[in-house]
Write an enzyme that holds these catalytic residues in place. Sequence first.
Site, PDB file in Angstrom:
ATOM      1  CD  GLU A  57      -1.616  -2.452   1.391  1.00  0.00           C
ATOM      2  OE1 GLU A  57      -2.343  -3.386   1.009  1.00  0.00           O
ATOM      3  OE2 GLU A  57      -0.525  -2.617   1.991  1.00  0.00           O
ATOM      4  CD  GLN A  79      -7.611  -6.916  -2.481  1.00  0.00           C
ATOM      5  OE1 GLN A  79      -7.269  -7.671  -1.576  1.00  0.00           O
ATOM      6  NE2 GLN A  79      -7.285  -7.111  -3.745  1.00  0.00           N
ATOM      7  CG  PHE A  80     -10.644  -5.033   2.235  1.00  0.00           C
ATOM      8  CD1 PHE A  80     -11.996  -5.232   2.463  1.00  0.00           C
ATOM      9  CD2 PHE A  80      -9.958  -5.954   1.464  1.00  0.00           C
ATOM     10  CE1 PHE A  80     -12.652  -6.334   1.919  1.00  0.00           C
ATOM     11  CE2 PHE A  80     -10.593  -7.054   0.923  1.00  0.00           C
ATOM     12  CZ  PHE A  80     -11.952  -7.248   1.160  1.00  0.00           C
ATOM     13  CB  ALA A  81     -10.965   1.414   4.337  1.00  0.00           C
ATOM     14  CG  ASP A  82     -10.172  -2.921   7.293  1.00  0.00           C
ATOM     15  OD1 ASP A  82     -10.869  -2.691   6.277  1.00  0.00           O
ATOM     16  OD2 ASP A  82     -10.657  -3.277   8.377  1.00  0.00           O
ATOM     17  N   PRO A  86      -0.261   1.072   6.202  1.00  0.00           N
ATOM     18  CG  PRO A  86       0.254  -1.124   5.594  1.00  0.00           C
ATOM     19  CD  PRO A  86      -0.891  -0.236   5.927  1.00  0.00           C
ATOM     20  CG  HIS A 126     -10.845  -8.244   5.313  1.00  0.00           C
ATOM     21  ND1 HIS A 126     -10.182  -9.036   6.217  1.00  0.00           N
ATOM     22  CD2 HIS A 126     -10.189  -8.381   4.135  1.00  0.00           C
ATOM     23  CE1 HIS A 126      -9.180  -9.652   5.606  1.00  0.00           C
ATOM     24  NE2 HIS A 126      -9.158  -9.272   4.349  1.00  0.00           N
TER      25      HIS A 126
END
Length: 334
Positions: A57, A79-82, A86, A126
Amino acid sequence: MTMIQALRSAMDVMLARDPDVVVFGQDVGYFGGVFRCTDGLQAKYGSQRVFDAPISEGGIVGVAVGMGAYGLRPVAEIQFADYFYPASDQIVSEAARLRYRSAGDFTAPLTIRMPCGGGIYGGQTHSQSPEALFTHVCGLRTVMPSNPYDAKGLLIAAIECNDPVIFLEPKRLYNGPFDGHHDRPATPWTGHPKAQVPEGYYTLPLDKATVYRPGQQLTVLAYGTMVYVAEAAAKETGLDAEIIDLRALWPLDISTVVESVKKTGRCVIVHEATRTSGFGAELSALVQEHCFYHLEAPIERVAGWDTPYPHAQEWDYFPGPARVAAALRRVMES
């Protein structure tokens, strides 16, 4: 269109319209994205403009900052906000500050798309809703649409914007409106007024809220999935609640918020993220500052628990219609 289709249409329109637009991220090329938002775009525009990135990321956003400074308009997907953490240094220290620190010589016209929120049993990594972290950063714009029409218009506007835009996409709304009671869309988007999405180019302002449901008795401030939860709660109570869909969290359309609260005299704030230091706290402070002498009851906040995301108790964690309805009744009884 579903929201997925509307987002894809926005990127399709901009890829065709502007040769400087590029789309990239994990699995967004050949596979078409984990949620299929970019399905078919690489086949249409080639792997130089729609391509996959490593699972890095920080690398994705760092490259996007460089692209933007060079003159491109990158649309990067986390891909996921979580997984944005990084890349937080690149987002906060580079993208958000580039225009200011260069005295306007460089800009960061990049859009970072992030699926957010729970509802897919994705567990702690996720399912998060980190919008408050972005609204705290000077130099970022933060957007979260609640329906396909807004999603397309706002995404096109974000791609054209010369500032970095964090574009948060509630996963529970990807395929249909949500009534707050179930883990799947209550009805398909087809026929829903906000699902009638034009095929071509249009934009919506990145700093304007909308009155989703007019009302006179109290104001509900919500965004993303919580717009539909608030609607379900209003119907359950029978109260004439005015629901404001914020759409753009920052810059915030404070004038629409103030106009509504001054009219109704009461305010309930609903968001999925953790309560403490959530974006609702900022909203509450702003409403108190601007509307103190018009308030007839304390401001209420309904939010997620102050706990790490609870996989097994996901649907208890979410503010549902029952919790929101209780808050609506409390402000009316105060």
